[in-house]
Scaffold this motif. Structure first.
Motif, PDB file in Angstrom:
ATOM      1  N   TYR A 116      65.899  38.891  28.168  1.00 25.89           N
ATOM      2  CA  TYR A 116      65.164  38.219  29.387  1.00 25.89           C
ATOM      3  C   TYR A 116      65.425  36.898  28.690  1.00 25.89           C
ATOM      4  O   TYR A 116      65.607  35.873  29.934  1.00 25.89           O
ATOM      5  CB  TYR A 116      63.544  38.335  28.546  1.00 25.89           C
ATOM      6  CG  TYR A 116      62.589  37.792  30.433  1.00 25.89           C
ATOM      7  CD1 TYR A 116      62.623  37.518  31.143  1.00 25.89           C
ATOM      8  CD2 TYR A 116      61.385  36.784  29.607  1.00 25.89           C
ATOM      9  CE1 TYR A 116      61.906  36.339  31.983  1.00 25.89           C
ATOM     10  CE2 TYR A 116      61.348  36.219  30.658  1.00 25.89           C
ATOM     11  CZ  TYR A 116      60.936  36.389  31.438  1.00 25.89           C
ATOM     12  OH  TYR A 116      60.000  35.464  32.348  1.00 25.89           O
ATOM     13  N   SER A 117      65.008  36.288  27.677  1.00 23.88           N
ATOM     14  CA  SER A 117      65.250  34.817  27.704  1.00 23.88           C
ATOM     15  C   SER A 117      66.132  35.012  26.572  1.00 23.88           C
ATOM     16  O   SER A 117      65.649  34.980  25.505  1.00 23.88           O
ATOM     17  CB  SER A 117      63.455  34.111  27.135  1.00 23.88           C
ATOM     18  OG  SER A 117      64.055  33.170  26.292  1.00 23.88           O
TER      19      SER A 117
ATOM     20  N   LYS B  31      53.063  37.484  30.516  1.00 24.31           N
ATOM     21  CA  LYS B  31      53.678  37.265  29.406  1.00 24.31           C
ATOM     22  C   LYS B  31      53.717  36.043  28.930  1.00 24.31           C
ATOM     23  O   LYS B  31      53.136  34.779  29.998  1.00 24.31           O
ATOM     24  CB  LYS B  31      55.423  37.395  30.329  1.00 24.31           C
ATOM     25  CG  LYS B  31      55.633  38.553  30.648  1.00 24.31           C
ATOM     26  CD  LYS B  31      57.382  38.163  31.207  1.00 24.31           C
ATOM     27  CE  LYS B  31      58.064  38.846  29.988  1.00 24.31           C
ATOM     28  NZ  LYS B  31      58.438  39.952  29.720  1.00 24.31           N
ATOM     29  N   ILE B  33      55.078  32.607  27.476  1.00 22.65           N
ATOM     30  CA  ILE B  33      56.098  31.873  28.049  1.00 22.65           C
ATOM     31  C   ILE B  33      55.781  30.492  27.354  1.00 22.65           C
ATOM     32  O   ILE B  33      54.842  29.572  26.874  1.00 22.65           O
ATOM     33  CB  ILE B  33      55.524  31.168  30.186  1.00 22.65           C
ATOM     34  CG1 ILE B  33      55.135  32.967  30.970  1.00 22.65           C
ATOM     35  CG2 ILE B  33      56.081  30.421  30.876  1.00 22.65           C
ATOM     36  CD1 ILE B  33      56.767  33.254  30.803  1.00 22.65           C
ATOM     37  N   ASN B  34      57.367  29.877  27.009  1.00 25.53           N
ATOM     38  CA  ASN B  34      57.470  29.008  26.651  1.00 25.53           C
ATOM     39  C   ASN B  34      56.672  27.129  27.740  1.00 25.53           C
ATOM     40  O   ASN B  34      56.914  27.379  28.449  1.00 25.53           O
ATOM     41  CB  ASN B  34      59.227  28.256  26.385  1.00 25.53           C
ATOM     42  CG  ASN B  34      59.164  27.271  25.023  1.00 25.53           C
ATOM     43  OD1 ASN B  34      58.645  25.799  25.927  1.00 25.53           O
ATOM     44  ND2 ASN B  34      59.634  27.019  24.062  1.00 25.53           N
ATOM     45  N   GLY B  52      61.407  32.566  30.713  1.00 21.56           N
ATOM     46  CA  GLY B  52      60.819  32.973  29.693  1.00 21.56           C
ATOM     47  C   GLY B  52      60.339  31.097  29.360  1.00 21.56           C
ATOM     48  O   GLY B  52      59.443  30.443  28.817  1.00 21.56           O
ATOM     49  N   PHE B  53      60.489  30.223  30.407  1.00 23.96           N
ATOM     50  CA  PHE B  53      60.605  29.044  29.972  1.00 23.96           C
ATOM     51  C   PHE B  53      59.873  28.337  31.760  1.00 23.96           C
ATOM     52  O   PHE B  53      60.391  28.318  32.270  1.00 23.96           O
ATOM     53  CB  PHE B  53      61.316  27.729  29.769  1.00 23.96           C
ATOM     54  CG  PHE B  53      62.125  27.808  28.742  1.00 23.96           C
ATOM     55  CD1 PHE B  53      61.124  26.893  27.792  1.00 23.96           C
ATOM     56  CD2 PHE B  53      62.836  28.829  28.202  1.00 23.96           C
ATOM     57  CE1 PHE B  53      62.425  26.798  26.512  1.00 23.96           C
ATOM     58  CE2 PHE B  53      63.620  28.801  26.711  1.00 23.96           C
ATOM     59  CZ  PHE B  53      62.787  27.770  26.552  1.00 23.96           C
TER      60      PHE B  53
END
Lengths: 389, 85
Positions: A116-117, B31, B33-34, B52-53
């Motif tokens: 996902y990342s 979730k 997350i950064n 993710g950011f």
């Protein structure tokens, strides 16, 4: 969900569509650059709400689609090696290289994983110190801060078994390539909202001035896109060529400065080849010398490759807005999402995949009409063309 | 590819600024997350998240601008109708 549902409001969308119809007096051609916007336009039928005088062209803003064949072949080479865990975003896995795709490498025993990342890939590297973990770093400016951070953290934490295969591209040089082309038909652009979240929109100001073309930074929901089109049409009708921001809830003029700082730390601007378009100077990002040890091409000693695209695929013309997907003679026949000839049929943001998914009835309808004869004739011409080579 | 989704920050862990992370709620799905690129973000803010950011904080005032724009456009259209009729 908040900040999504209200921008899908049918009443608001209809009001903008009516307003566009009210102010349009001349034919105008507008390009949405981003594949995410193309997907939304076709999915919600936004183009069908517009007056006939407005033509939307779909731009090259699909990173998966413009990643050159050579790099996909390099990814396949690395992914097939026994000591490697190859990681990628999901939509790269089915993009055809010269002879295979990443999923078929996985089926043949390669350790290919969807993440996902990029930080998930970095975590895999920490968990598997005896393996080389490679991440396929594909993307536009939007994804660059994430990929830069993965490399930066690998360096900070001394994670040596991590590297990235870089295919990063930049939007403004591609826009200028379209504008300076002799075949250009685009009179206004919807600039990609999330790219501008990261880098801002100052870069479009000189382009708007030089080419006399309006830019409207636009979001991704139907009401956003319709407002973006309204603002672009209004500029065109009033003879203005300015940079305006529709996506004000997310985009600031200067962009995200802390993200830009890490991008500049890790990456530098380099020339890049775009699949279907060719080489564009200063149009991509590559790792800086200080981070060269994280470059998978160097780590695995991959040299220069030159490979040819399938001759029947017109994705280059589709990506430049010269042709629409359903003007391709093999669209929906020889080329489908199950058996794609080009990347624009693979990624959900590719214009061909969006048309196939949401406009199939038209294709089926067309095939039963006179148009099917044209398709047949065109296909035969292609076969003849191939034979001559 | 440039898909990014808005979600609400429900907690923040800022022990390491580069690894500043938070739990973000996307309509019920939470979730980690950064948050390194939104140093000014606070619990309760909505952020736009890509791979993710968090890359931007949603400006709640600006978020309504599109609907104000619509209202102004409506009023303008009514005015035009009145003048033309």
């Amino acid at each position: 969900m908040k900040y999504i549902d209200e921008y899908r409001d049918a009443e608001a969308a209809r009001k903008f569509a009516d307003a566009i119809a009210r102010i349009t007096t001349k034919p105008w051609t507008i390009m949405e650059i981003c594949g995410g916007q193309t997907h939304a336009i076709v999915k919600f039928g936004i183009d069908e709400l517009l007056p006939d005088k407005i033509t939307l062209l779909h731009g090259p803003g699909c990173p998966v689609c413009v990643t050159p064949l050579e790099l996909i072949d390099k990814a396949l080479d690395i992914a097939a090696r026994p000591d490697v865990i190859f990681t990628s975003f999901g939509d790269m896995l089915r993009v055809p290289g010269s002879n295979a795709d990443l999923l078929s490498v996985k089926a043949a025993g390669g350790d290919v994983r969807m993440v996902y990342s990029p930080l998930d890939a970095l975590k895999l590297a920490q968990q598997n110190p005896d393996k080389q973990v490679v991440f396929f770093a594909v993307g536009f400016e939007t994804t660059a801060p994430a990929n830069a951070m993965a490399v930066y953290q690998a360096a900070q934490q001394g994670i040596k078994n991590f590297s990235i295969l870089v295919s990063h591209v930049l939007v403004p040089p591609a826009v200028e390539a379209i504008l300076s082309s002799s075949t250009n038909r685009v009179q206004a652009f919807l600039a990609a909202g999330h790219v501008c979240v990261v880098v801002g929109f100052e870069e479009y100001v000189p382009l708007a001035k030089k080419y006399g073309v309006p830019f409207v930074v636009t979001g991704f929901e139907p009401v956003d896109i319709l407002q973006g089109i309204y603002m672009a049409v209004r500029q065109l009708e009033e003879g203005r060529a300015e940079v305006e921001n529709q996506y004000v809830r997310a985009v600031r003029r200067q962009g995200n400065l802390s993200a830009q700082q890490i991008i500049r730390e890790v990456f530098e601007v380099v020339p890049r080849k775009w699949r279907g378009i060719g080489s564009i100077p200063q149009s991509g990002l590559g790792l800086r010398a200080a981070y060269a040890e994280y470059d998978a091409e160097k780590r695995f000693g991959l040299g220069e490759l030159t490979v040819e695209e399938p001759p029947e695929c017109i994705s280059g013309l589709v990506l430049q807005g010269v042709k629409k997907p359903n003007q391709c003679p093999v669209f929906g026949t020889l080329c489908t999402p199950e058996h794609p000839l080009g990347a624009t049929m693979v990624s959900s943001e590719g214009a061909c995949a969006a048309y196939y998914r949401y406009r199939r009835e038209e294709v089926v309808g067309l095939q039963s009409s006179v148009f099917s004869r044209e398709i047949q004739v065109a296909s035969q011409q292609l076969v003849v063309g191939e034979g001559e080579k | 590819m440039c898909l990014a989704v808005p979600g609400k920050i429900i907690s923040i862990d800022a022990t390491d600024p580069l690894m500043r992370t938070g739990k973000v709620n996307f309509g019920g799905i939470v979730k980690e997350i950064n948050l390194a690129y939104v140093p000014e973000a606070e619990v309760g803010n909505y952020v736009i998240v890509h791979v993710g950011f968090a890359i931007s904080i949603v400006d709640e005032d600006e978020a309504n601008r599109v609907f104000e724009y619509l209202r102004e456009m409506d009023e303008l259209a009514e005015l035009e109708d009145e003048t033309s009729s």
